[in-house]
Design a protein around this motif. Structure first.
Motif, PDB file in Angstrom:
ATOM      1  N   LYS A  26      -1.012  16.843   2.898  1.00  0.00           N
ATOM      2  CA  LYS A  26      -0.344  16.116   3.981  1.00  0.00           C
ATOM      3  C   LYS A  26       1.130  15.981   3.666  1.00  0.00           C
ATOM      4  CE  LYS A  26      -0.423  11.838   6.649  1.00  0.00           C
ATOM      5  NZ  LYS A  26      -1.067  10.516   6.842  1.00  0.00           N
ATOM      6  N   ARG A  27       1.966  16.141   4.697  1.00  0.00           N
ATOM      7  CA  ARG A  27       3.402  16.014   4.453  1.00  0.00           C
ATOM      8  C   ARG A  27       3.925  14.693   5.003  1.00  0.00           C
ATOM      9  NH1 ARG A  27       6.695  20.161   8.380  1.00  0.00           N
ATOM     10  NH2 ARG A  27       6.144  19.226  10.377  1.00  0.00           N
ATOM     11  N   HIS A  28       4.933  14.164   4.313  1.00  0.00           N
ATOM     12  CA  HIS A  28       5.514  12.866   4.637  1.00  0.00           C
ATOM     13  C   HIS A  28       7.008  13.059   4.884  1.00  0.00           C
ATOM     14  CE1 HIS A  28       1.776  10.993   3.083  1.00  0.00           C
ATOM     15  NE2 HIS A  28       1.832  11.979   2.189  1.00  0.00           N
ATOM     16  N   PRO A  29       7.517  12.633   6.045  1.00  0.00           N
ATOM     17  CA  PRO A  29       8.932  12.837   6.349  1.00  0.00           C
ATOM     18  C   PRO A  29       9.823  11.912   5.532  1.00  0.00           C
ATOM     19  CG  PRO A  29       7.906  11.516   8.056  1.00  0.00           C
ATOM     20  CD  PRO A  29       6.798  11.953   7.141  1.00  0.00           C
ATOM     21  N   ALA A  30      11.069  12.301   5.409  1.00  0.00           N
ATOM     22  CA  ALA A  30      12.054  11.441   4.746  1.00  0.00           C
ATOM     23  C   ALA A  30      12.265  10.190   5.581  1.00  0.00           C
ATOM     24  CB  ALA A  30      13.363  12.190   4.569  1.00  0.00           C
ATOM     25  N   VAL A  31      12.583   9.090   4.904  1.00  0.00           N
ATOM     26  CA  VAL A  31      12.830   7.815   5.582  1.00  0.00           C
ATOM     27  C   VAL A  31      14.220   7.320   5.202  1.00  0.00           C
ATOM     28  CG1 VAL A  31      10.392   7.181   5.688  1.00  0.00           C
ATOM     29  CG2 VAL A  31      11.759   6.492   3.708  1.00  0.00           C
TER      30      VAL A  31
ATOM     31  N   PHE B 150      11.224   9.278   0.396  1.00  0.00           N
ATOM     32  CA  PHE B 150       9.973   9.477   1.135  1.00  0.00           C
ATOM     33  C   PHE B 150       9.058   8.283   0.876  1.00  0.00           C
ATOM     34  CE2 PHE B 150      11.719  13.429  -0.440  1.00  0.00           C
ATOM     35  CZ  PHE B 150      11.847  14.201   0.713  1.00  0.00           C
ATOM     36  N   GLU B 151       8.381   7.835   1.916  1.00  0.00           N
ATOM     37  CA  GLU B 151       7.446   6.713   1.801  1.00  0.00           C
ATOM     38  C   GLU B 151       6.027   7.273   1.839  1.00  0.00           C
ATOM     39  OE1 GLU B 151       8.340   2.820   3.786  1.00  0.00           O
ATOM     40  OE2 GLU B 151       6.530   3.386   4.915  1.00  0.00           O
ATOM     41  N   ILE B 152       5.257   7.032   0.785  1.00  0.00           N
ATOM     42  CA  ILE B 152       3.929   7.637   0.669  1.00  0.00           C
ATOM     43  C   ILE B 152       2.903   6.582   0.254  1.00  0.00           C
ATOM     44  CG2 ILE B 152       4.904   9.882   0.070  1.00  0.00           C
ATOM     45  CD1 ILE B 152       4.094   9.291  -2.838  1.00  0.00           C
ATOM     46  N   PRO B 153       1.616   6.840   0.477  1.00  0.00           N
ATOM     47  CA  PRO B 153       0.578   5.902   0.035  1.00  0.00           C
ATOM     48  C   PRO B 153       0.573   5.764  -1.488  1.00  0.00           C
ATOM     49  CG  PRO B 153      -0.297   7.445   1.662  1.00  0.00           C
ATOM     50  CD  PRO B 153       1.059   7.945   1.285  1.00  0.00           C
ATOM     51  N   GLU B 154       0.209   4.595  -1.961  1.00  0.00           N
ATOM     52  CA  GLU B 154       0.194   4.320  -3.397  1.00  0.00           C
ATOM     53  C   GLU B 154      -0.720   5.276  -4.162  1.00  0.00           C
ATOM     54  OE1 GLU B 154       1.748   2.655  -5.473  1.00  0.00           O
ATOM     55  OE2 GLU B 154       2.717   0.937  -4.550  1.00  0.00           O
TER      56      GLU B 154
ATOM     57  N   GLY C  85       0.795  -1.226   0.000  1.00  0.00           N
ATOM     58  CA  GLY C  85       0.000   0.000   0.000  1.00  0.00           C
ATOM     59  C   GLY C  85       0.824   1.270   0.000  1.00  0.00           C
ATOM     60  N   LYS C  86       2.152   1.129   0.040  1.00  0.00           N
ATOM     61  CA  LYS C  86       3.052   2.295   0.042  1.00  0.00           C
ATOM     62  C   LYS C  86       4.029   2.197  -1.129  1.00  0.00           C
ATOM     63  CE  LYS C  86       1.620   4.065   4.019  1.00  0.00           C
ATOM     64  NZ  LYS C  86       2.516   4.155   5.185  1.00  0.00           N
ATOM     65  N   ARG C  87       4.630   3.334  -1.461  1.00  0.00           N
ATOM     66  CA  ARG C  87       5.709   3.349  -2.454  1.00  0.00           C
ATOM     67  C   ARG C  87       6.729   4.379  -2.020  1.00  0.00           C
ATOM     68  NH1 ARG C  87       2.094   7.010  -4.948  1.00  0.00           N
ATOM     69  NH2 ARG C  87       3.089   8.728  -6.073  1.00  0.00           N
ATOM     70  N   TRP C  88       7.917   4.290  -2.598  1.00  0.00           N
ATOM     71  CA  TRP C  88       8.948   5.281  -2.344  1.00  0.00           C
ATOM     72  C   TRP C  88       9.016   6.269  -3.502  1.00  0.00           C
ATOM     73  CZ3 TRP C  88      12.929   0.941  -1.080  1.00  0.00           C
ATOM     74  CH2 TRP C  88      12.775   0.547   0.259  1.00  0.00           C
ATOM     75  N   VAL C  89       9.274   7.527  -3.176  1.00  0.00           N
ATOM     76  CA  VAL C  89       9.682   8.522  -4.162  1.00  0.00           C
ATOM     77  C   VAL C  89      10.988   9.107  -3.629  1.00  0.00           C
ATOM     78  CG1 VAL C  89       7.312   9.039  -4.852  1.00  0.00           C
ATOM     79  CG2 VAL C  89       8.395  10.429  -3.074  1.00  0.00           C
ATOM     80  N   ALA C  90      11.804   9.637  -4.510  1.00  0.00           N
ATOM     81  CA  ALA C  90      13.120  10.102  -4.070  1.00  0.00           C
ATOM     82  C   ALA C  90      13.540  11.373  -4.796  1.00  0.00           C
ATOM     83  CB  ALA C  90      14.170   9.006  -4.278  1.00  0.00           C
TER      84      ALA C  90
END
Length: 202
Positions: free
Chosen positions: A140-145, A173-177, A108-113
């Motif tokens: 909504k903001r998503h922190p770096a992982v 960053f890990e975000i919802p699909e 249910g998640k994906r990475w963007v970079a």
């Protein structure tokens, strides 16, 4: 005759003395001399993906500033004297893929970079890297992982930068699909909350 003159003089001086006394009591004693409280000086306490997160920035105020784009350079000034970074967003990939075949975000998640370049253009050594977030279309903001290597390159890591030094690498960053990222933010570790830093539209 002298007694009458004394009475008249007292009648003239009494109102003046009362006005003077009232004026002197209009402000608390010592108020004009009390110094303003010195602001607290924060310390470097974060890096991309750090668990502790500062107060959310004022998104309306942040949105009022013109966002940079891929390839644009943004100058970030920290609160400490001599802390200046020249920050460039070199590229943005969606999705980002690990070099390890079995290493991937949860279901249910994906990475963007984002490929980032940081150059210390200040007059003093720059401490720990600040924080980064990715904003989706809903605001909504998503922190770096933290991740391992990507097919596009290695994650960025540095503890300090001397004057003139450069650090480059990828921030993940890990975000919802089902969410699309529209904006990235970098914030210096020593900046006040709501002060922003650097923003890029993607």
């Amino acid at each position: 005759m002298r007694q009458t003159a004394s009475v008249l003089a007292a009648a003239v001086l009494l109102p003046a003395l009362l006005l003077t006394a009232t004026a002197c009591q209009s402000a608390p004693e010592g108020a004009a001399l009390a110094p303003a409280a010195a602001p607290a000086v924060p310390v470097d306490d974060g890096a991309p993906g750090a668990d502790e997160e500062p107060a959310a920035p004022d998104r309306a105020a942040a949105g009022a500033a013109k966002d940079a784009h891929v390839g644009d350079s943004v100058r970030v000034q920290g609160r400490e004297v001599g802390r200046h970074l020249q920050v460039v967003l070199g590229a943005f990939v969606d999705p980002a893929v690990s070099v390890e075949p079995n290493y991937a975000p949860p279901a249910g998640k994906r990475w963007v970079a984002a490929s980032m370049s940081f150059v210390n253009v200040g007059g003093a050594s720059y401490g720990a890297l600040g924080r980064m977030w990715a904003y989706d279309g809903a605001g909504k903001r998503h922190p770096a992982v933290r991740t391992g290597g990507l097919t596009t390159g290695k994650p960025i890591v540095f503890d300090s930068l001397a004057v003139g030094e450069r650090a480059e690498g990828w921030v993940v960053f890990e975000i919802p699909e089902n969410q699309r990222i529209v904006r990235l933010q970098y914030q210096d570790a020593n900046m006040r909350p709501n002060s922003g830093g650097g923003f890029w539209a993607v």
